[in-house]
Design an enzyme around this catalytic site. Structure first.
Site, PDB file in Angstrom:
ATOM      1  N   PRO A 163     -30.320 -24.336 -17.302  1.00 20.31           N
ATOM      2  CA  PRO A 163     -29.422 -23.201 -17.911  1.00 20.31           C
ATOM      3  C   PRO A 163     -29.667 -21.980 -16.997  1.00 20.31           C
ATOM      4  CG  PRO A 163     -31.318 -23.763 -19.565  1.00 20.31           C
ATOM      5  CD  PRO A 163     -31.615 -24.770 -18.128  1.00 20.31           C
ATOM      6  N   GLU A 164     -28.518 -21.354 -16.745  1.00 24.98           N
ATOM      7  CA  GLU A 164     -28.378 -20.305 -15.639  1.00 24.98           C
ATOM      8  C   GLU A 164     -27.907 -19.136 -16.711  1.00 24.98           C
ATOM      9  OE1 GLU A 164     -26.045 -21.479 -12.170  1.00 24.98           O
ATOM     10  OE2 GLU A 164     -26.461 -23.387 -12.700  1.00 24.98           O
ATOM     11  N   LYS A 212     -32.430 -15.791 -15.619  1.00 19.40           N
ATOM     12  CA  LYS A 212     -32.547 -16.960 -16.443  1.00 19.40           C
ATOM     13  C   LYS A 212     -33.568 -16.696 -17.565  1.00 19.40           C
ATOM     14  CE  LYS A 212     -31.441 -19.750 -12.547  1.00 19.40           C
ATOM     15  NZ  LYS A 212     -31.780 -20.782 -11.570  1.00 19.40           N
ATOM     16  N   ARG A 254     -40.782 -28.895 -21.097  1.00 13.70           N
ATOM     17  CA  ARG A 254     -41.913 -29.765 -20.301  1.00 13.70           C
ATOM     18  C   ARG A 254     -42.291 -28.765 -18.928  1.00 13.70           C
ATOM     19  NH1 ARG A 254     -40.542 -32.945 -23.842  1.00 13.70           N
ATOM     20  NH2 ARG A 254     -42.123 -33.925 -24.685  1.00 13.70           N
ATOM     21  N   ARG A 282     -30.561 -29.328  -2.852  1.00  9.95           N
ATOM     22  CA  ARG A 282     -29.937 -29.154  -3.935  1.00  9.95           C
ATOM     23  C   ARG A 282     -28.571 -29.785  -3.924  1.00  9.95           C
ATOM     24  NH1 ARG A 282     -30.769 -24.500  -6.956  1.00  9.95           N
ATOM     25  NH2 ARG A 282     -32.529 -23.299  -6.257  1.00  9.95           N
TER      26      ARG A 282
END
Ligand SMILES: [Zn+2]
Length: 273
Positions: free
Chosen positions: A2-3, A58, A111, A260
């Site tokens: 999530p950003e 974030k 996690r 990435r």
């Protein structure tokens, strides 16, 4: 992961639902998600009231009425849901907080992510490396230019560097570069003035549109949630490798840079431009 738009979506929903609510129940199914023994975490949280929820990049900070903060970073795979009943088995959530109004906040997939109970001072320390929030009004075009000056490296790598600006990750860096018509692996040092200006405005436009659309999280936040994840279908390039560009029809390319995934349209974002 999530950003900014996903976390801002959570923040605004949580602010609306949780502010002024007292914690009446705490379940910890995975001690590695928190930063102290579960018994201490539970005893310290019970009876506390959530004053407000703050977002930095974030990260989310739940401000508690004893001066402590709950520092949440969902990292890769984390999500939240909220309601009277959990959508999955309770054992699948690492932490569950219940409130006096009969509803609970369920933290799943934590996690790599974490939920730490820390002092206000420790929160400042933990977030001190973060650059300005990508939507901070003080990050003007001039301030953005100054931060870019002298930077080495590629555009995507720079945009996703949380010390440069905070909140942008893999998906939105590609969406921003597409919106600005700039090749995401372009060297920052070679960007023209007008390209920097376009990138600056694209950061604001893309992130704001993504917040309005509900971000890209796939898990619904509440059982009647029709907003969360609305941006998934609006991505122009991210995760659309080999599909046609919605602007020009050229096949979207995907490559890997510094570990990435990177998606771009070779026509809308020419390498040599
Ligand atoms: Zn195109």
């Amino acid at each position: 992961m999530p950003e900014l738009p996903e976390m801002e979506h959570y923040r605004s929903r949580l602010s609306h639902l949780l502010c002024g609510q007292q914690v009446t129940g705490v379940v910890v199914n995975r001690e590695g998600t928190i930063n102290e023994p579960a018994e201490v975490f539970k005893a310290s949280l019970l009876g506390r009231v959530i004053l407000f929820v703050e977002r930095r990049g974030k990260h989310l900070l739940f401000h508690l009425d004893d001066g402590y903060r709950l520092h949440l970073h969902l990292m890769l795979g984390g999500w939240m849901s909220y309601g009277e009943q959990a959508p999955k088995k309770l054992s699948q959530y690492q932490v569950i907080l219940s409130f006096g109004n009969g509803v609970s906040l369920y933290f799943g997939g934590l996690r790599l992510g974490y939920l730490h109970r820390i002092t206000a001072k420790a929160a400042i320390e933990e977030l001190k490396e973060l650059g300005p929030d990508a939507l901070d009004p003080r990050l003007t075009l001039e301030a953005f230019r100054k931060r870019l000056a002298g930077k080495k490296g590629k555009l995507k790598t720079t945009l996703t560097d949380q010390r440069f600006v905070s909140g942008i990750g893999n998906c939105y860096s590609d969406e921003i570069a597409f919106d600005a018509n700039v090749f995401p692996a372009a060297a920052v040092s070679g960007l023209k003035d007008e390209e920097i200006e376009r990138i600056y405005h694209s950061i604001r436009n893309v992130l704001t549109a993504a917040i309005e659309a509900g971000g890209y999280m796939e898990q619904p936040f509440t059982s009647d949630d029709t907003v969360t994840g609305g941006f998934n279908d609006l991505c122009q390039v991210y995760d659309r490798g080999d599909e046609p560009c919605r602007v020009c029809g050229t096949t979207i390319q995907h490559e890997t840079i510094t570990g990435r995934k990177m998606f771009y349209c070779p026509t809308c974002q020419p390498k040599g431009a």
